[in-house]
Design an enzyme around this catalytic site. Structure first.
Site, mmCIF file in Angstrom:
data_model
loop_
_atom_site.group_PDB
_atom_site.id
_atom_site.type_symbol
_atom_site.label_atom_id
_atom_site.label_comp_id
_atom_site.label_asym_id
_atom_site.label_seq_id
_atom_site.Cartn_x
_atom_site.Cartn_y
_atom_site.Cartn_z
ATOM 1 N N HIS A 104 -3.781 7.174 0.813
ATOM 2 C CA HIS A 104 -3.986 5.834 0.261
ATOM 3 C C HIS A 104 -5.400 5.401 0.636
ATOM 4 O O HIS A 104 -5.833 5.575 1.774
ATOM 5 C CB HIS A 104 -2.947 4.874 0.841
ATOM 6 C CG HIS A 104 -3.339 3.438 0.702
ATOM 7 N ND1 HIS A 104 -3.670 2.876 -0.513
ATOM 8 C CD2 HIS A 104 -3.503 2.456 1.635
ATOM 9 C CE1 HIS A 104 -3.990 1.614 -0.322
ATOM 10 N NE2 HIS A 104 -3.909 1.331 0.968
ATOM 11 N N ASN A 142 -9.838 -0.752 -2.446
ATOM 12 C CA ASN A 142 -8.424 -0.511 -2.137
ATOM 13 C C ASN A 142 -7.582 -1.126 -3.255
ATOM 14 O O ASN A 142 -7.555 -2.342 -3.415
ATOM 15 C CB ASN A 142 -8.110 -1.157 -0.784
ATOM 16 C CG ASN A 142 -6.660 -1.013 -0.359
ATOM 17 O OD1 ASN A 142 -5.799 -0.691 -1.174
ATOM 18 N ND2 ASN A 142 -6.390 -1.282 0.902
ATOM 19 N N CYS A 180 0.819 -1.229 0.000
ATOM 20 C CA CYS A 180 0.000 0.000 0.000
ATOM 21 C C CYS A 180 0.846 1.269 0.000
ATOM 22 O O CYS A 180 0.396 2.317 -0.446
ATOM 23 C CB CYS A 180 -0.942 0.013 1.195
ATOM 24 S SG CYS A 180 -2.055 -1.380 1.166
HETATM 25 O O1 UT7 Z 1 -4.487 -0.939 2.681
HETATM 26 C C1 UT7 Z 1 -3.727 -1.660 3.599
HETATM 27 C C2 UT7 Z 1 -4.117 -1.363 4.958
HETATM 28 N N1 UT7 Z 1 -5.395 -1.980 5.236
HETATM 29 C C3 UT7 Z 1 -6.203 -1.387 6.068
HETATM 30 O O2 UT7 Z 1 -5.908 -0.301 6.515
HETATM 31 C C4 UT7 Z 1 -7.454 -2.113 6.499
HETATM 32 C C5 UT7 Z 1 -7.718 -1.855 7.956
HETATM 33 N N2 UT7 Z 1 -8.831 -2.598 8.485
HETATM 34 C C6 UT7 Z 1 -10.104 -2.409 8.119
HETATM 35 O O3 UT7 Z 1 -10.369 -1.624 7.234
HETATM 36 C C7 UT7 Z 1 -11.197 -3.109 8.868
HETATM 37 O O4 UT7 Z 1 -10.640 -3.777 9.999
HETATM 38 C C8 UT7 Z 1 -12.000 -4.131 8.015
HETATM 39 C C9 UT7 Z 1 -12.865 -3.368 7.021
HETATM 40 C C10 UT7 Z 1 -11.063 -5.052 7.293
HETATM 41 C C11 UT7 Z 1 -12.915 -4.986 8.889
HETATM 42 O O5 UT7 Z 1 -13.777 -4.172 9.622
HETATM 43 P P1 UT7 Z 1 -13.922 -4.366 11.203
HETATM 44 O O6 UT7 Z 1 -14.914 -3.407 11.645
HETATM 45 O O7 UT7 Z 1 -12.563 -4.300 11.817
HETATM 46 O O8 UT7 Z 1 -14.516 -5.830 11.300
HETATM 47 P P2 UT7 Z 1 -13.933 -7.121 12.032
HETATM 48 O O9 UT7 Z 1 -12.787 -7.683 11.284
HETATM 49 O O10 UT7 Z 1 -13.741 -6.808 13.478
HETATM 50 O O11 UT7 Z 1 -15.151 -8.123 11.899
HETATM 51 C C12 UT7 Z 1 -16.412 -7.851 12.541
HETATM 52 C C13 UT7 Z 1 -17.382 -8.946 12.161
HETATM 53 C C14 UT7 Z 1 -16.809 -10.351 12.369
HETATM 54 O O12 UT7 Z 1 -17.877 -11.184 12.788
HETATM 55 P P3 UT7 Z 1 -18.080 -11.533 14.345
HETATM 56 O O13 UT7 Z 1 -16.801 -12.223 14.754
HETATM 57 O O14 UT7 Z 1 -18.281 -10.230 15.031
HETATM 58 O O15 UT7 Z 1 -19.280 -12.411 14.325
HETATM 59 C C15 UT7 Z 1 -16.380 -10.763 10.989
HETATM 60 O O16 UT7 Z 1 -16.395 -12.164 10.806
HETATM 61 O O17 UT7 Z 1 -17.697 -8.856 10.768
HETATM 62 C C16 UT7 Z 1 -17.444 -10.125 10.127
HETATM 63 N N3 UT7 Z 1 -17.014 -9.861 8.770
HETATM 64 C C17 UT7 Z 1 -17.868 -9.660 7.755
HETATM 65 N N4 UT7 Z 1 -19.205 -9.691 7.705
HETATM 66 C C18 UT7 Z 1 -19.788 -9.455 6.516
HETATM 67 C C19 UT7 Z 1 -15.747 -9.722 8.301
HETATM 68 N N5 UT7 Z 1 -15.778 -9.452 6.981
HETATM 69 C C20 UT7 Z 1 -17.084 -9.425 6.623
HETATM 70 C C21 UT7 Z 1 -17.745 -9.177 5.414
HETATM 71 N N6 UT7 Z 1 -19.092 -9.209 5.396
HETATM 72 N N7 UT7 Z 1 -17.081 -8.916 4.267
#
Ligand code: UT7
Length: 336
Positions: free
Chosen positions: A263, A293, A115
């Protein structure tokens, strides 16, 4: 001593639009979840067979940048290509661009900083120009993510985020050192290398043929993995730090920023940074809604669109900042 300045910008994205609803047919996700957590509405994917490649998209973006810079391809002294998704494991795409654009046998360097790739690539090009070694450097960021993502529910935390595309810039010599790229700032913290990574084909000893011969459907080593929340928390801290570092180096304040092009990792990250620096919606350019992204391509695509929309003007203070896998992060401070 010279400065370098961006004299031409171009971008290219594949035609195929993939909406959040399209993804929800492949995995357990929803438009609501994706938009709420990331701001993404749609992204572009290359066709599965034939069609665009990381190199071909980079070449298309480069052609536009070269034309807008008003130079000939033979005026290019050096190529820097940033990607995490090269056409071949080796050689990297820099030489393929040299071949496909029919540029004379100039040097071609590949940057592997995910990134932050475009920020690192710009910094490298800037130093070559500042030292007087080169006059015009072609800098490309391009990615094909869609062919390497786990499009099942197992991979949903990663695969809904990433999209395909390319952006390019021509960096040229500027004699007035109060103009152009004022400074670049690069960092890394390899302690967190595995928090956002694709482990194959290296695997600390294993190699491509070992993995292929395993033929194990549960082997996810060739899929990207991300500890999303951990990456998010680090991103907001590092984005802010490296922007402040760049401003401080040039005796500037946040209120001097005319345009921040972050980014495009997550709209929530951009909004956090915007709020922290007290910037208006007009002062931060985001297009993650349309492209997701695109890793090394995200800044050059966003910068090109911002420029096309008339948001980048002579004399403006433009700040680029990135954070991602490595971890690596960086910023570029530009007086346009
Ligand atoms: O470019 C390189 C750098 N990358 C970044 O900066 C990305 C940084 N991180 C993020 O943008 C976020 O952490 C994400 C968008 C990847 C994820 O969002 P989050 O709010 O941190 O969600 P999470 O990973 O804590 O997941 C919350 C819930 C989980 O379910 P439970 O365990 O609460 O039941 C996941 O399994 O959401 C679930 N989940 C989804 N649900 C529906 C994870 N991905 C998905 C999805 N659709 N695509």
């Amino acid at each position: 001593m010279y400065n370098s300045k961006i004299t031409g910008l171009g971008h290219y994205v594949p035609e195929k639009v993939v909406t959040n609803d399209d993804l929800s047919k492949l995995m357990d996700t929803s438009d609501e979840w994706i938009q709420e957590r990331t701001g993404i509405q749609e992204r572009r994917h290359v066709e599965k067979e034939g069609g665009d490649t990381t190199t071909s998209m980079g070449v298309e973006a480069a052609k536009i940048a070269i034309e807008r810079a008003g130079i000939d391809k033979d005026d290019i002294d050096f190529i820097v290509f940033a990607t995490l998704s090269p056409d071949y494991y080796f050689p990297g795409p820099g030489v393929l661009v040299q071949r496909d654009l029919g540029i004379k046998t100039v040097g071609a360097l590949d940057v592997r900083n995910q990134c932050s790739g475009f920020v690192y690539a710009l910094s490298v090009a800037d130093q070559y120009i500042k030292s007087g070694m080169y006059k015009n450097v072609l800098v490309i960021g391009s990615e094909v993510h869609s062919k390497g993502l786990d499009m099942t529910t197992r991979g949903r935390g990663v695969s809904v985020i990433f999209g395909d595309g390319a952006g390019a810039a021509i960096l040229s010599r500027e004699e007035d050192t109060t103009k152009g790229i004022l400074s670049t700032h690069l960092h890394s913290e390899g302690q967190h290398a595995e928090e956002l990574a694709l482990l194959a084909p290296g695997m600390g000893g294993r190699w491509v043929n070992d993995i292929v011969s395993d033929n194990d459907p549960d082997d996810t080593s060739y899929m990207p993995v991300m500890n999303g929340q951990f990456v998010f928390k680090n991103a907001v801290v590092r984005f802010s730090e490296v922007i402040l570092e760049g401003l401080g180096t040039n005796d500037l304040q946040a209120s001097d920023i005319d345009l921040l092009v972050p980014h495009q990792a997550n709209l929530r990250i951009s909004q956090f940074v915007q709020k922290k620096f007290g910037l208006s919606n007009d002062q931060v350019y985001n297009n993650i809604m349309r492209y997701g992204n695109t890793t090394a391509a995200s800044i050059p695509i966003a910068l090109t669109e911002a420029w096309e929309e008339g948001k980048v003007n002579k004399g403006d203070l433009v700040v680029l900042a990135a954070f991602g896998s490595g971890f690596t992060w960086g910023s570029v401070i530009i007086r346009w």
